[in-house]
Enzyme design. Structure first.
Site, PDB file in Angstrom:
ATOM      1  N   GLU A 194      -4.533   2.556  -4.447  1.00 16.52           N
ATOM      2  CA  GLU A 194      -3.218   2.510  -4.300  1.00 16.52           C
ATOM      3  C   GLU A 194      -2.712   1.173  -3.606  1.00 16.52           C
ATOM      4  O   GLU A 194      -1.371   1.247  -3.152  1.00 16.52           O
ATOM      5  CB  GLU A 194      -2.776   3.921  -3.435  1.00 16.52           C
TER       6      GLU A 194
ATOM      7  N   ASP B 151       0.922  -1.331   0.021  1.00 14.77           N
ATOM      8  CA  ASP B 151       0.050   0.182   0.012  1.00 14.77           C
ATOM      9  C   ASP B 151       0.762   1.286   0.232  1.00 14.77           C
ATOM     10  O   ASP B 151       1.820   1.327   0.840  1.00 14.77           O
ATOM     11  CB  ASP B 151      -0.713  -0.055   1.182  1.00 14.77           C
ATOM     12  N   ILE B 152       0.453   2.230  -0.923  1.00 20.95           N
ATOM     13  CA  ILE B 152       1.383   3.556  -0.980  1.00 20.95           C
ATOM     14  C   ILE B 152       0.836   4.336   0.219  1.00 20.95           C
ATOM     15  O   ILE B 152      -0.336   4.693   0.428  1.00 20.95           O
ATOM     16  CB  ILE B 152       1.015   4.109  -2.233  1.00 20.95           C
TER      17      ILE B 152
END
Length: 304
Positions: free
Chosen positions: A222, A179-180
């Protein structure tokens, strides 16, 4: 669509479709290879079943031309196994047997077309162009439009296949959930167009960092999921740390100025007790991802 117009479209897009010739005689292979190369195709030639299947899995093969009369293809093994792959190419069979029963069986096994040998060049090119269009339509259903990665639907199907393989052959299988960190702030500060460009460049980093046998997917927004066949938890952790560091060190200044882009990563493994299904493997990696976020982000955590 004519062969000429399709060729012109490929030139505009800068893409060259890949074709696999499987089980053909050397003379026919050479003749068809020259024909396709003149029409701007990348051509692979293979006569060993396992090598051909490996090539289909690790390359962007759009169409397979296979000779039903060859000893490698007679038992239907290739067409049957190839058709089970989620992104399998369009399969065109070449055969001497033009009986209704045989042609019906070829279509039933997964071929999209059947040509009686020797095929006429015009008919062959038409069948190949149709095969490319068929596969392209299928790919749009399993690939994320922005990044070109597999989408969530494809991820779940491939994960089930890999779990079956890990169970059948007692192999290792690991899963990364990435996950960003604070990606919402990228969209809020710089807009969604820049956000999309960050996702595209981020995806390119992932593609360059993993093996061809690893399956990289955009799980949603994301969040990305990476299936690692034949990978122990220790090796998966090393890969995850390498990715985390690569993302942290990548220069995004042309997009977001001085803002840093980092990721949090959760890892699960098929051989961990209680992680023997696709649902539990995903849930465990998600829990590890949540732990990485809770510990301050820009971290890698392992499911226990």
């Amino acid at each position: 669509m004519t062969s000429t117009s399709a060729q012109n479209m490929r030139k505009k897009r800068g893409t060259e479709p890949e074709i696999l010739l499987f089980g053909l005689t050397p003379r026919l292979s050479q003749s068809l290879k020259q024909l396709f190369q003149r029409n701007h195709y990348i051509v692979h030639v293979e006569n060993v079943l396992d090598h051909a299947l490996s090539l289909v899995q690790t390359s962007e093969i759009s169409v397979v031309l296979y000779d039903q009369d060859s000893k490698e293809a007679k038992d239907w093994n290739f067409i049957r196994r190839c058709s089970k792959l989620i992104s399998h190419p369009s399969i065109i069979a070449l055969t001497r047997e033009n009986s209704v029963q045989n042609i019906r069986a070829l279509f039933g096994q997964g071929a999209i077309d059947c040509l009686i040998k020797p095929p006429r060049p015009q008919s062959l090119m038409g069948a190949v162009e149709k095969g490319i269009e068929t596969r392209t339509a299928k790919i749009y259903g399993i690939k994320d439009v922005l990044t070109g990665l597999y989408n969530r639907y494809a991820f779940k199907e491939i994960l089930r296949q890999e779990i079956d393989r890990a169970q059948r052959y007692d192999r290792h299988l690991s899963l990364l959930m990435i996950d960003i960190d604070h990606f919402k702030s990228v969209n809020d500060l710089f807009g969604h167009v820049i956000g999309d460009q960050v996702l595209e460049e981020f995806s390119d980093i992932l593609k360059s960092a993993f093996r061809k046998t690893d399956i990289i997917t955009r799980f949603g927004g994301e969040e990305f999921a990476i299936i690692l066949p034949e990978t122990t938890i220790g090796h998966a952790t090393m890969l995850a740390e390498r990715i985390r560091k690569s993302i942290e060190e990548y220069n995004y200044s042309h997009l977001v100025g001085k803002k840093k882009i980092t990721v949090s990563i959760g890892i699960s493994n098929y051989h961990t007790p209680g992680q023997k299904s696709d649902a539990t493997l995903i849930h465990s990696a998600d829990k590890a991802l949540f732990a990485a976020k809770k510990e301050g982000r820009n971290k890698v955590c392992i499911s226990v």
